[in-house]
Design a protein around this motif. Structure first.
Motif, PDB file in Angstrom:
ATOM      1  N   GLY A 177      97.746  77.823  -1.691  1.00 38.51           N
ATOM      2  CA  GLY A 177      98.304  79.146  -2.250  1.00 38.51           C
ATOM      3  C   GLY A 177      97.348  80.155  -2.108  1.00 38.51           C
ATOM      4  N   HIS A 178      96.232  80.198  -1.370  1.00 35.06           N
ATOM      5  CA  HIS A 178      95.335  81.400  -1.279  1.00 35.06           C
ATOM      6  C   HIS A 178      95.819  82.334  -0.324  1.00 35.06           C
ATOM      7  N   GLU A 179      95.738  83.721  -0.690  1.00 30.19           N
ATOM      8  CA  GLU A 179      96.321  84.638   0.333  1.00 30.19           C
ATOM      9  C   GLU A 179      95.220  85.540   0.730  1.00 30.19           C
ATOM     10  N   ARG A 180      94.124  85.632  -0.170  1.00 27.18           N
ATOM     11  CA  ARG A 180      93.196  86.679   0.194  1.00 27.18           C
ATOM     12  C   ARG A 180      91.774  85.952   0.525  1.00 27.18           C
ATOM     13  N   ILE A 181      91.683  85.378   1.914  1.00 30.53           N
ATOM     14  CA  ILE A 181      90.738  84.720   2.132  1.00 30.53           C
ATOM     15  C   ILE A 181      89.671  85.389   2.971  1.00 30.53           C
ATOM     16  N   PRO A 239      88.197  88.206  -2.513  1.00 31.16           N
ATOM     17  CA  PRO A 239      89.024  87.115  -2.026  1.00 31.16           C
ATOM     18  C   PRO A 239      88.884  85.871  -3.274  1.00 31.16           C
ATOM     19  N   THR A 240      89.837  85.238  -2.973  1.00 33.22           N
ATOM     20  CA  THR A 240      89.873  83.885  -3.840  1.00 33.22           C
ATOM     21  C   THR A 240      89.407  82.836  -3.426  1.00 33.22           C
ATOM     22  N   ALA A 241      89.035  82.775  -1.886  1.00 33.06           N
ATOM     23  CA  ALA A 241      88.335  81.546  -1.274  1.00 33.06           C
ATOM     24  C   ALA A 241      87.738  82.023   0.047  1.00 33.06           C
ATOM     25  N   ALA A 242      86.873  81.097   0.374  1.00 37.98           N
ATOM     26  CA  ALA A 242      85.755  81.644   1.516  1.00 37.98           C
ATOM     27  C   ALA A 242      85.869  80.311   2.546  1.00 37.98           C
ATOM     28  N   PHE A 243      85.906  80.579   3.739  1.00 36.80           N
ATOM     29  CA  PHE A 243      85.602  79.684   4.835  1.00 36.80           C
ATOM     30  C   PHE A 243      84.453  79.994   5.614  1.00 36.80           C
ATOM     31  N   CYS A 244      83.495  79.085   5.246  1.00 32.31           N
ATOM     32  CA  CYS A 244      82.280  79.379   5.838  1.00 32.31           C
ATOM     33  C   CYS A 244      81.880  78.729   7.357  1.00 32.31           C
ATOM     34  N   PHE A 245      81.144  79.221   8.273  1.00 38.73           N
ATOM     35  CA  PHE A 245      81.340  78.598   9.576  1.00 38.73           C
ATOM     36  C   PHE A 245      79.930  77.766   9.541  1.00 38.73           C
ATOM     37  N   GLN A 266      87.740  76.377  -9.778  1.00 41.61           N
ATOM     38  CA  GLN A 266      88.695  77.136 -10.744  1.00 41.61           C
ATOM     39  C   GLN A 266      88.918  78.633 -10.396  1.00 41.61           C
ATOM     40  N   ASP A 267      87.889  79.350 -10.085  1.00 34.17           N
ATOM     41  CA  ASP A 267      87.946  80.634  -9.805  1.00 34.17           C
ATOM     42  C   ASP A 267      87.908  80.979  -8.397  1.00 34.17           C
ATOM     43  N   PHE A 268      87.415  80.092  -7.455  1.00 36.59           N
ATOM     44  CA  PHE A 268      86.853  80.642  -6.419  1.00 36.59           C
ATOM     45  C   PHE A 268      86.672  79.212  -5.463  1.00 36.59           C
ATOM     46  N   SER A 269      87.657  79.060  -4.315  1.00 35.39           N
ATOM     47  CA  SER A 269      87.436  77.909  -3.405  1.00 35.39           C
ATOM     48  C   SER A 269      86.520  78.153  -2.353  1.00 35.39           C
ATOM     49  N   ILE A 270      85.848  77.135  -1.812  1.00 32.28           N
ATOM     50  CA  ILE A 270      84.829  77.245  -0.650  1.00 32.28           C
ATOM     51  C   ILE A 270      85.051  75.958   0.344  1.00 32.28           C
ATOM     52  N   VAL A 271      85.257  76.452   1.416  1.00 33.98           N
ATOM     53  CA  VAL A 271      85.215  75.317   2.626  1.00 33.98           C
ATOM     54  C   VAL A 271      83.996  75.664   3.543  1.00 33.98           C
ATOM     55  N   GLY A 272      83.280  74.486   4.038  1.00 28.99           N
ATOM     56  CA  GLY A 272      82.238  74.566   4.888  1.00 28.99           C
ATOM     57  C   GLY A 272      82.516  74.031   6.327  1.00 28.99           C
ATOM     58  N   PHE A 273      81.448  74.005   6.982  1.00 31.12           N
ATOM     59  CA  PHE A 273      81.737  73.621   8.486  1.00 31.12           C
ATOM     60  C   PHE A 273      80.452  72.671   8.899  1.00 31.12           C
ATOM     61  N   ASP A 274      80.760  71.138   9.161  1.00 30.65           N
ATOM     62  CA  ASP A 274      79.476  70.439   9.879  1.00 30.65           C
ATOM     63  C   ASP A 274      79.506  69.169   8.954  1.00 30.65           C
ATOM     64  N   GLY A 327      85.492  68.410  -3.805  1.00 32.62           N
ATOM     65  CA  GLY A 327      85.723  69.152  -5.106  1.00 32.62           C
ATOM     66  C   GLY A 327      85.688  70.659  -5.126  1.00 32.62           C
ATOM     67  N   SER A 328      85.305  71.266  -4.081  1.00 32.32           N
ATOM     68  CA  SER A 328      85.184  72.846  -3.881  1.00 32.32           C
ATOM     69  C   SER A 328      86.345  73.569  -3.599  1.00 32.32           C
ATOM     70  N   THR A 329      87.439  73.039  -3.523  1.00 28.51           N
ATOM     71  CA  THR A 329      88.677  73.722  -3.085  1.00 28.51           C
ATOM     72  C   THR A 329      89.826  73.191  -4.405  1.00 28.51           C
ATOM     73  N   ALA A 330      90.551  74.306  -4.519  1.00 31.17           N
ATOM     74  CA  ALA A 330      91.753  74.159  -5.591  1.00 31.17           C
ATOM     75  C   ALA A 330      92.759  75.445  -5.328  1.00 31.17           C
ATOM     76  N   ALA A 331      93.732  75.107  -6.055  1.00 31.20           N
ATOM     77  CA  ALA A 331      94.894  76.390  -6.007  1.00 31.20           C
ATOM     78  C   ALA A 331      94.122  77.541  -6.859  1.00 31.20           C
ATOM     79  N   PRO A 332      94.532  78.592  -6.346  1.00 23.68           N
ATOM     80  CA  PRO A 332      93.984  79.842  -7.037  1.00 23.68           C
ATOM     81  C   PRO A 332      94.411  80.160  -8.332  1.00 23.68           C
ATOM     82  N   ALA A 333      93.651  80.556  -9.350  1.00 20.88           N
ATOM     83  CA  ALA A 333      93.807  80.864 -10.679  1.00 20.88           C
ATOM     84  C   ALA A 333      95.060  81.658 -10.963  1.00 20.88           C
ATOM     85  N   ALA A 334      96.087  81.231 -11.722  1.00 19.25           N
ATOM     86  CA  ALA A 334      97.185  82.066 -11.891  1.00 19.25           C
ATOM     87  C   ALA A 334      96.859  83.211 -12.581  1.00 19.25           C
TER      88      ALA A 334
END
Length: 334
Positions: A177-181, A239-245, A266-274, A327-334
Motif C-alpha cells: 500500500g505504499h505510494e511515496r517510495i 516517503p513512507t518506505a525506502a528501497f536501498c540498493f 510501523q511508520d516507515f518500511s525498509i527493503v535492502g539488497f544482498d 520484519g522491516s516492511t509493513a503496510a503504511p500507517a493509516a
C-alpha cells in the motif's frame, strides 16, 4: 617482447594451456605442446624466469580484484572463489583496488608478466591492460567479471538480473500500500545502480507512481544510507518506505530512523539488497533481496578455469535471486 598471449593467439589455444606447456609440459598433449614450442621459437618468446619458478611451485594462480575488501558483500563472494579455487588446486591472489583505476591497472599488469593465469574482476571497470588482452584474445581471454555485470565490458560474467530483482522489491512495497517510495541508490556510473534503478522505475511506472518516486544518492555504504535518510525524512511530504540498493545503506537508513524516533516498520518500511548475514539479526530483521554471493564466487572461478582449460561453457551466467520477507516492511500507517 612476445608473451604467452601472443603464443596463444598464434596457436589458437588458451593462455593457460601455453603456460602449462612451457612450465609443466607433461600436463599438455604432445601434439599441442609441439605446436606451442614451435610458436614460442618463431615469436622469439623469452620466459619470465621469476614467473616460471612460481609456476613450478604451484599448479596455478588466479587473481581476484575487489573494489572494497571491507565490504561484507565482497567478502562472501571471495569465500566462494577461494573454496572453488582450492578445490581445483589453484591459489588465489587478492587485489584490493579501493575503487582506484591506477590500482586496478597495476594488478591487471600481472597477467602479461605471467604472474597469474587469469583475472576475476569484481568491480565494474576493466583496466587498459585487461582490455588489450580481451581485444587480442577475444573469447579465449582469461578475464571474467563477477556480480557488477556490465555488458559494455564484453567479457564473461556471473551475475543476477538486477533490474528484475529491483522490480520485485518495489512491487512488494506497492503491494503493501505504499505510494511515496524513495530509492537510495549507488554511484551513477555503477552498472548495479543503473540496472536496479531501471527496475525500480519500471515498477513505479506500472503502478502509475513514477512521479512520486524519489531518488536519493548513495555509494552503497552505511554512512551514505544514513545521510540520505536524514534528508528524506525531513521533507514535508516524506516517503513512507525506502528501497536501498544495498543492505549496508539499509542499515544506515534504519539508524537514521532510530535517531529520528521513527518506528520501523510501523511508520516507515525498509527493503535492502544482498541479504548479508547480519541483516537477519537487525532490529527489526531486514526485508531484502537475497543474491547468492558465495555461489557467484564459485561460478566465477569455474568459468575462468573453463576458459583457461578451453572447455566450452556458457559465458554469461545469470543466477537466481529471491525476496526475503522479514520484519522491516509493513503496510503504511493509516
Amino acid at each position: 617482447m612476445a608473451t604467452i598471449y601472443d603464443i596463444a593467439k598464434h596457436v589458437g589455444v588458451s593462455a593457460g594451456t601455453v603456460s602449462r606447456a612451457l612450465s609443466r609440459p607433461d600436463k599438455v598433449l604432445p601434439a599441442t605442446r609441439k605446436r606451442i614450442e614451435e610458436a614460442a621459437a618463431a615469436l622469439s618468446y623469452v620466459p619470465n624466469t621469476v614467473a616460471r619458478t612460481l609456476k613450478t611451485q604451484r599448479s596455478g594462480k588466479i587473481l581476484v580484484t575487489v573494489p572494497d575488501i571491507a565490504n561484507p558483500f565482497f567478502a562472501q563472494i571471495l569465500k566462494g572463489a577461494e573454496e572453488a579455487a582450492q578445490a581445483a588446486d589453484y591459489a588465489v591472489l587478492l587485489g584490493d583496488t579501493q575503487n582506484r583505476p591506477e590500482r586496478e591497472e597495476r594488478y591487471a599488469q600481472m597477467l602479461p608478466r605471467n604472474e597469474a593465469d587469469g583475472l576475476i574482476v569484481l568491480g565494474h571497470r576493466l583496466p587498459p591492460t585487461a582490455q588489450e588482452i580481451v581485444k587480442r584474445l577475444g573469447a579465449t581471454a582469461p578475464v571474467v567479471n563477477g556480480c557488477e555485470f556490465d555488458p559494455a565490458l564484453g567479457i564473461p560474467s556471473v551475475h543476477i538480473d538486477n533490474a528484475a530483482a529491483a522490480r520485485v522489491a518495489m512491487e512488494h512495497l506497492y503491494g503493501l500500500g505504499h505510494e511515496r517510495i524513495a530509492v537510495v541508490g549507488g554511484p551513477p556510473d555503477n552498472p548495479l545502480h543503473r540496472q536496479r534503478l531501471e527496475g525500480a522505475k519500471a515498477a513505479a511506472r506500472a503502478k502509475g507512481r513514477l512521479r512520486l518516486l524519489t531518488i536519493a544518492p548513495g555509494d552503497f555504504s552505511v554512512e551514505s544510507g544514513y545521510v540520505a535518510a536524514k534528508k528524506l525524512l525531513s521533507q514535508a511530504s516524506a516517503p513512507t518506505a525506502a528501497f536501498c540498493f544495498s543492505d549496508q545503506m539499509a542499515l544506515g537508513v534504519l539508524a537514521a530512523c532510530r535517531d529520528l524516533a521513527i518506528r520501523v516498520p510501523q511508520d516507515f518500511s525498509i527493503v535492502g539488497f544482498d541479504d548479508l548475514e547480519s541483516s537477519r539479526y537487525l532490529t527489526p530483521p531486514l526485508t531484502t533481496i537475497s543474491q547468492p554471493m558465495r555461489e557467484i564466487g564459485v561460478r566465477a572461478v569455474h568459468l575462468l578455469l573453463a576458459i583457461i582449460e578451453a572447455v566450452e561453457v556458457p559465458h554469461q551466467q545469470t543466477l537466481d535471486f529471491s525476496l526475503m520477507l522479514r520484519g522491516s516492511t509493513a503496510a503504511p500507517a493509516a
